[in-house]
Write a protein that holds these residues in place. Structure first.
Motif, PDB file in Angstrom:
ATOM      1  N   ALA A   1       0.896  -1.270   0.249  1.00  0.00           N
ATOM      2  CA  ALA A   1       0.074   0.060   0.032  1.00  0.00           C
ATOM      3  C   ALA A   1       0.821   1.182   0.032  1.00  0.00           C
ATOM      4  CB  ALA A   1      -0.749   0.085   1.141  1.00  0.00           C
TER       5      ALA A   1
ATOM      6  N   SER B   1       1.085   5.950  -0.064  1.00  0.00           N
ATOM      7  CA  SER B   1       0.419   7.157   0.278  1.00  0.00           C
ATOM      8  C   SER B   1       1.561   8.068   0.168  1.00  0.00           C
ATOM      9  CB  SER B   1      -0.274   7.030   1.643  1.00  0.00           C
ATOM     10  OG  SER B   1      -1.174   8.293   1.598  1.00  0.00           O
TER      11      SER B   1
ATOM     12  N   SER C   1      -5.344  -6.331   3.012  1.00  0.00           N
ATOM     13  CA  SER C   1      -4.959  -5.413   1.949  1.00  0.00           C
ATOM     14  C   SER C   1      -5.516  -3.975   2.093  1.00  0.00           C
ATOM     15  CB  SER C   1      -5.507  -6.014   0.337  1.00  0.00           C
ATOM     16  OG  SER C   1      -5.143  -4.873  -0.413  1.00  0.00           O
ATOM     17  N   ARG C   2      -6.964  -4.168   2.661  1.00  0.00           N
ATOM     18  CA  ARG C   2      -7.632  -2.817   2.926  1.00  0.00           C
ATOM     19  C   ARG C   2      -7.104  -2.171   4.085  1.00  0.00           C
ATOM     20  NH1 ARG C   2     -13.513  -4.098   2.679  1.00  0.00           N
ATOM     21  NH2 ARG C   2     -12.883  -4.758   0.763  1.00  0.00           N
TER      22      ARG C   2
ATOM     23  N   GLN D   1      -3.571  -0.395   3.516  1.00  0.00           N
ATOM     24  CA  GLN D   1      -3.965   0.801   2.937  1.00  0.00           C
ATOM     25  C   GLN D   1      -4.516   1.860   3.836  1.00  0.00           C
ATOM     26  OE1 GLN D   1      -3.174   1.766  -0.351  1.00  0.00           O
ATOM     27  NE2 GLN D   1      -3.487   3.585   0.684  1.00  0.00           N
TER      28      GLN D   1
ATOM     29  N   HIS E   1      -1.974   5.366   4.943  1.00  0.00           N
ATOM     30  CA  HIS E   1      -2.992   6.543   4.511  1.00  0.00           C
ATOM     31  C   HIS E   1      -2.681   7.384   5.926  1.00  0.00           C
ATOM     32  CE1 HIS E   1      -5.840   9.625   3.309  1.00  0.00           C
ATOM     33  NE2 HIS E   1      -6.693   9.410   4.571  1.00  0.00           N
TER      34      HIS E   1
END
Length: 148
Positions: free
Chosen positions: A8, A10, A126-127, A130, A134
Motif C-alpha cells: 500500500a 500514500s 489489503s484494505r 492501505q 494513509h
C-alpha cells in the motif's frame, strides 16, 4: 493455506524524518492507527532509541488482540522493517519504505508478507494496510501543520 504479499502507498507533505519518527514513537500510534497501545520492550530504567532486535508489543483497540514484533531493519528516514515474533500471525513480515517525492514531501510504501493466510482474510489485510499507510501520512501532515 496460501501466502500473501500486500503493498500500500500514500504521500505525505512531511519530510521522511517526520514520518520515520512517527513510526518509532509508540505514543503516537493510537493517534493515527487502529492500535490502542504500542510499547517498546526495553529493560526498566533504560532510556534509548529503538534499535534492531528490539521487541514491541502491540494491542488493538478492537478485541484486544495482541502481538509482538521484532525490529529487523532500521535505516533512519528511509526504511523500517519488522517481523512478527509472537501472536496470531507469526509468519508476518512488514516494511515501511520512505522516499523523497519529486515535488516535495515523502512517498510512503508499506509492504507486508504472510507465509500462511486464509483467502477470506486477504481483502481485509489489503484494505487495512492501505488505511494504515494513509493514516500515517495524514498524521505526519498534521505534525507539519502544527509546527507551522
Amino acid at each position: 493455506m496460501s501466502s500473501l504479499a500486500v503493498t500500500a502507498s500514500s504521500h505525505s507533505s512531511a519530510s521522511a524524518a517526520i514520518v520515520y519518527a512517527a513510526l518509532l514513537n509508540a505514543e503516537s500510534w493510537p493517534l493515527w492507527s487502529a492500535y490502542a497501545d504500542v510499547e517498546w520492550d526495553v529493560p526498566a530504567g533504560v532510556d534509548r532509541p529503538a534499535r534492531v532486535d528490539d521487541l514491541r508489543t502491540i494491542r488493538s483497540r478492537i478485541g484486544r488482540m495482541c502481538c509482538r514484533e521484532r525490529v529487523v531493519e532500521m535505516v533512519p528516514g528511509r526504511r523500517f522493517s519488522y517481523e512478527q515474533a509472537a501472536g496470531l500471525f507469526t509468519s508476518h513480515r512488514g516494511s515501511v519504505d520512505l522516499t523523497r517525492a519529486p515535488h516535495g514531501g515523502t512517498d510512503i510504501t508499506w509492504s507486508a508478507t504472510y507465509r500462511h493466510t486464509l483467502s477470506l482474510l486477504d481483502m481485509l489485510r489489503s484494505r487495512r494496510l492501505q488505511v494504515w499507510v494513509h493514516d500515517l501520512a495524514s498524521y505526519a501532515n498534521s505534525t507539519v501543520s502544527r509546527k507551522s
